[in-house]
Design a protein around this motif. Structure first.
Motif, PDB file in Angstrom:
ATOM      1  N   ARG A   1       0.836  -1.211   0.000  1.00 63.22           N
ATOM      2  CA  ARG A   1       0.000   0.000   0.000  1.00 63.22           C
ATOM      3  C   ARG A   1       0.862   1.249   0.000  1.00 63.22           C
ATOM      4  NH1 ARG A   1      -4.652  -1.534   4.332  1.00 63.22           N
ATOM      5  NH2 ARG A   1      -5.787  -2.981   3.007  1.00 63.22           N
ATOM      6  N   PHE A   2       1.923   1.222   0.818  1.00 62.66           N
ATOM      7  CA  PHE A   2       2.830   2.363   0.876  1.00 62.66           C
ATOM      8  C   PHE A   2       3.497   2.584  -0.476  1.00 62.66           C
ATOM      9  CE2 PHE A   2       7.045   4.188   1.591  1.00 62.66           C
ATOM     10  CZ  PHE A   2       6.672   5.384   2.178  1.00 62.66           C
ATOM     11  N   GLU A   3       3.953   1.520  -1.089  1.00 62.84           N
ATOM     12  CA  GLU A   3       4.600   1.625  -2.399  1.00 62.84           C
ATOM     13  C   GLU A   3       3.630   2.140  -3.451  1.00 62.84           C
ATOM     14  OE1 GLU A   3       7.486   1.648  -5.285  1.00 62.84           O
ATOM     15  OE2 GLU A   3       7.672   1.558  -3.120  1.00 62.84           O
ATOM     16  N   SER A   4       2.392   1.687  -3.391  1.00 65.76           N
ATOM     17  CA  SER A   4       1.366   2.147  -4.319  1.00 65.76           C
ATOM     18  C   SER A   4       1.075   3.631  -4.105  1.00 65.76           C
ATOM     19  CB  SER A   4       0.100   1.313  -4.129  1.00 65.76           C
ATOM     20  OG  SER A   4      -0.921   1.770  -4.964  1.00 65.76           O
ATOM     21  N   LEU A   5       0.997   4.033  -2.858  1.00 67.80           N
ATOM     22  CA  LEU A   5       0.779   5.443  -2.530  1.00 67.80           C
ATOM     23  C   LEU A   5       1.951   6.290  -3.009  1.00 67.80           C
ATOM     24  CD1 LEU A   5      -0.877   7.629  -0.997  1.00 67.80           C
ATOM     25  CD2 LEU A   5       0.457   7.018   1.023  1.00 67.80           C
ATOM     26  N   ARG A   6       3.173   5.795  -2.782  1.00 64.24           N
ATOM     27  CA  ARG A   6       4.365   6.523  -3.209  1.00 64.24           C
ATOM     28  C   ARG A   6       4.391   6.713  -4.720  1.00 64.24           C
ATOM     29  NH1 ARG A   6       8.819   5.959  -5.642  1.00 64.24           N
ATOM     30  NH2 ARG A   6       8.589   3.731  -5.968  1.00 64.24           N
ATOM     31  N   ARG A   7       4.087   5.626  -5.451  1.00 67.26           N
ATOM     32  CA  ARG A   7       4.080   5.723  -6.918  1.00 67.26           C
ATOM     33  C   ARG A   7       2.991   6.675  -7.409  1.00 67.26           C
ATOM     34  NH1 ARG A   7       3.562   0.108  -8.974  1.00 67.26           N
ATOM     35  NH2 ARG A   7       4.191  -0.734  -6.995  1.00 67.26           N
ATOM     36  N   GLY A   8       1.823   6.620  -6.787  1.00 67.53           N
ATOM     37  CA  GLY A   8       0.738   7.517  -7.169  1.00 67.53           C
ATOM     38  C   GLY A   8       1.082   8.975  -6.910  1.00 67.53           C
ATOM     39  N   ALA A   9       1.667   9.250  -5.735  1.00 68.70           N
ATOM     40  CA  ALA A   9       2.061  10.629  -5.399  1.00 68.70           C
ATOM     41  C   ALA A   9       3.156  11.121  -6.342  1.00 68.70           C
ATOM     42  CB  ALA A   9       2.527  10.700  -3.952  1.00 68.70           C
ATOM     43  N   THR A  10       4.099  10.241  -6.654  1.00 72.67           N
ATOM     44  CA  THR A  10       5.174  10.609  -7.585  1.00 72.67           C
ATOM     45  C   THR A  10       4.604  10.937  -8.959  1.00 72.67           C
ATOM     46  OG1 THR A  10       6.763   9.240  -6.402  1.00 72.67           O
ATOM     47  CG2 THR A  10       7.305   9.801  -8.671  1.00 72.67           C
ATOM     48  N   PHE A  11       3.665  10.119  -9.412  1.00 70.05           N
ATOM     49  CA  PHE A  11       3.045  10.376 -10.710  1.00 70.05           C
ATOM     50  C   PHE A  11       2.289  11.706 -10.697  1.00 70.05           C
ATOM     51  CE2 PHE A  11      -0.692  10.281 -13.455  1.00 70.05           C
ATOM     52  CZ  PHE A  11      -0.093  10.112 -14.687  1.00 70.05           C
ATOM     53  N   LEU A  12       1.488  11.952  -9.666  1.00 65.59           N
ATOM     54  CA  LEU A  12       0.702  13.191  -9.597  1.00 65.59           C
ATOM     55  C   LEU A  12       1.595  14.425  -9.531  1.00 65.59           C
ATOM     56  CD1 LEU A  12      -2.258  12.220  -7.246  1.00 65.59           C
ATOM     57  CD2 LEU A  12      -2.338  12.666  -9.705  1.00 65.59           C
ATOM     58  N   LEU A  13       2.626  14.368  -8.699  1.00 64.14           N
ATOM     59  CA  LEU A  13       3.535  15.516  -8.610  1.00 64.14           C
ATOM     60  C   LEU A  13       4.284  15.728  -9.929  1.00 64.14           C
ATOM     61  CD1 LEU A  13       5.011  15.187  -5.016  1.00 64.14           C
ATOM     62  CD2 LEU A  13       3.589  17.036  -5.898  1.00 64.14           C
ATOM     63  N   GLY A  14       4.728  14.646 -10.534  1.00 62.19           N
ATOM     64  CA  GLY A  14       5.418  14.758 -11.819  1.00 62.19           C
ATOM     65  C   GLY A  14       4.519  15.319 -12.905  1.00 62.19           C
TER      66      GLY A  14
END
Length: 170
Positions: free
Chosen positions: A13-26
């Motif tokens: 879940r943490f990894e999924s959240l991290r990837r999602g946040a990275t995508f949104l910020l990018g």
């Protein structure tokens, strides 16, 4: 215990959240950069071909640039791409290198947290005083709160980055 057990759910879940946040910020960085490029091109064309520059283009460019920097800061922190000076690289002692990494991590987190606190106070003042930009009257507190969020997120990301780095050095 199987990989799909309860102990493995939180990291996924943490990894999924991290990837999602990275995508949104990018993606947000991409949009802001595209807006800056488009605005600059439009302003240059309007200024030189039609003798009519875009009103507030300079102000908007300043705000977009500040937004881009604030949006990119957590991404830079997560990637570990901040500029570093390796003062302790020449040391042979693993313990001193580890201590140096701890000190650097604590200092990074502290600086991000202090800047976030100071920016939050400044953003609150801007909001209370209803300060706006000169020509377009865009509220300045919006950029202040974006900066506050950026530095706060970067502080949290720096904690995880430091912990990961310390595990590698141990």
């Amino acid at each position: 215990m199987t990989p799909s057990g309860p102990d493995n759910t939180a990291p996924r879940r943490f990894e999924s959240l991290r990837r999602g946040a990275t995508f949104l910020l990018g993606f947000a960085c991409l949009l802001v950069l595209a807006a800056m490029i488009g605005l600059t091109c439009l302003d240059v064309v309007a200024r030189y071909l039609f003798n009519s520059p875009v009103n507030g283009a300079y102000e908007l460019t300043q705000l977009l640039l500040a937004s881009l920097i604030f949006l990119a800061l957590p991404l830079t922190t997560a990637a570990g791409e901040h500029i570093e000076v390796e003062l302790l690289d020449g040391l042979k002692s693993k313990a001193l290198k580890y201590l140096g990494a701890v000190c650097a991590g604590v200092a990074t987190v502290a600086v991000f947290a202090i800047v976030a606190l100071e920016l939050s106070e400044h953003a609150e003042k801007l909001q209370r005083r209803e300060q706006v930009t000169d020509s377009l009257e865009i509220p300045l507190y919006l950029i202040g709160w974006l900066g506050t969020a950026s530095f706060a997120i970067s502080a949290v990301v720096a904690i995880f980055w430091t912990l990961r780095r310390l595990r590698e050095k141990a």
